[in-house]
Design an enzyme around this catalytic site. Sequence first.
Site, short mmCIF file in Angstrom:
data_model
loop_
_atom_site.label_atom_id
_atom_site.label_comp_id
_atom_site.label_asym_id
_atom_site.label_seq_id
_atom_site.Cartn_x
_atom_site.Cartn_y
_atom_site.Cartn_z
N CYS A 58 0.83 -1.21 0.00
CA CYS A 58 0.00 0.00 0.00
C CYS A 58 0.86 1.26 0.00
O CYS A 58 0.39 2.34 -0.38
CB CYS A 58 -0.94 0.00 1.20
SG CYS A 58 -0.10 -0.08 2.80
N GLU A 200 -10.86 5.72 7.79
CA GLU A 200 -9.46 5.31 7.62
C GLU A 200 -8.96 4.51 8.81
O GLU A 200 -8.34 3.45 8.64
CB GLU A 200 -8.58 6.55 7.41
CG GLU A 200 -7.12 6.21 7.17
CD GLU A 200 -6.26 7.43 6.94
OE1 GLU A 200 -5.04 7.27 6.80
OE2 GLU A 200 -6.81 8.55 6.90
#
Length: 427
Positions: A58, A200
Amino acid sequence: MVINTTMQHQFKALTLSYKNAPIAIREMVALNEIGCKNLLDKIREFTTAQEVLVLSTCNRTEVYYSAEEDLSREIIKLIAIEKGFLATSVIAPYFLNIQNHQNAVQHLFNVAIGLESQVVGDFQILNQVKNAYQWATDAGAVGPFLHRLLHSVFFTNKRVANETAFRDGAASVAYATVELVEELTKEIENPRVLMIGVGEMGTNVCLNFQKSKIKNVIVANRTHHKALDLAQKANAQAVYWENINEEIALADVVISSVPGDCFTITKKDLTETAATSEPKFFLDLSMPRSIQDDLATIAGVKVFNVDAIHNRATEALKKRLAAIPAVQNIIAESTADFHTWAQEMSLSPAIQQFKNRLEEIRQQEVARALKKMNIQDQELLEMVTKNILNKIVKLPVLELKAACQRGESEILLEGLTALFNLEQEVA
């Protein structure tokens, strides 16, 4: 003199990471397992790279390769093709091109050990490097150089884990949350964890449970399809928001990342809904807080706010940061050992040709004498001359290796080449 130095001076790295690229760009070039394998095949088919490793997480997408020339432009084009023909002009400026061999080796060590991670000391990156290594091996993209390099990295990681505090504790709030849940529920069989909110923070925590022994994770969100999407990614279970009170009652651990001005869990809510699980733990990751402190006045209930969890992460991070000099020293020792091995490998063709040349001379001279000898004398002559040859070879080889460590091997190689006419053979 023409000497084949193998790949030891041709190792390069092409990297795009959170340090020099925003998340939108990282998303553009991120590769899943199939994408990494496809890129490996494309690089081997359409470029001159001989050893290749593709790493994509990521936070970074990287290609390590061995080649005489700079292949960065070709590799970026192949990444763009793999991702659906992106405009290379958009992504190319964000890639860092490491052409220096030693710097590329150093970068791979730093990445794999966790020095380059967004959360310093992240232990997951090593597993991702191991996966990349396995895919490259399966694709036939790994030779002696990368094999040795990756195993040096893995050995170094063991030293770091055993000799420093670099792996101690969870250094991010998301990791620290999972670590705390593991501690709190160690006496509970198959604990049920309810994750409220998929922002998030909630998403990061939920995904981190994949790396945990805790597998019974429930996801709830006002927008159900978002909860369903996250649950599928995290191997969790999604529930409807309308059932949130029942789910709170069933859970052993409740983690909320929904801001308190949108959602609140009060003492009254808990007492009105039968608290069937005891003990019960509430972790509040939201700001403003969504779990009221007075829940802790209920028997068997404990509440942890984001500051408590952040303090755990901060303490772990301090330990890791303090350990960085020791980690760097270990990496320096490992890279020095690896470079010595690589340099000695570069001498192998020359040494082998030197041995072969002397063996030819020995066989020519022995052949003349064998005609005049019986079988016993022939065997004795073979044994004696081979012993003499081995002793003659031993000292130059040791001197070559010593000179190699001093960076002076070229002079001795030139001498061997001139004396034994090796130039054409070591080409």
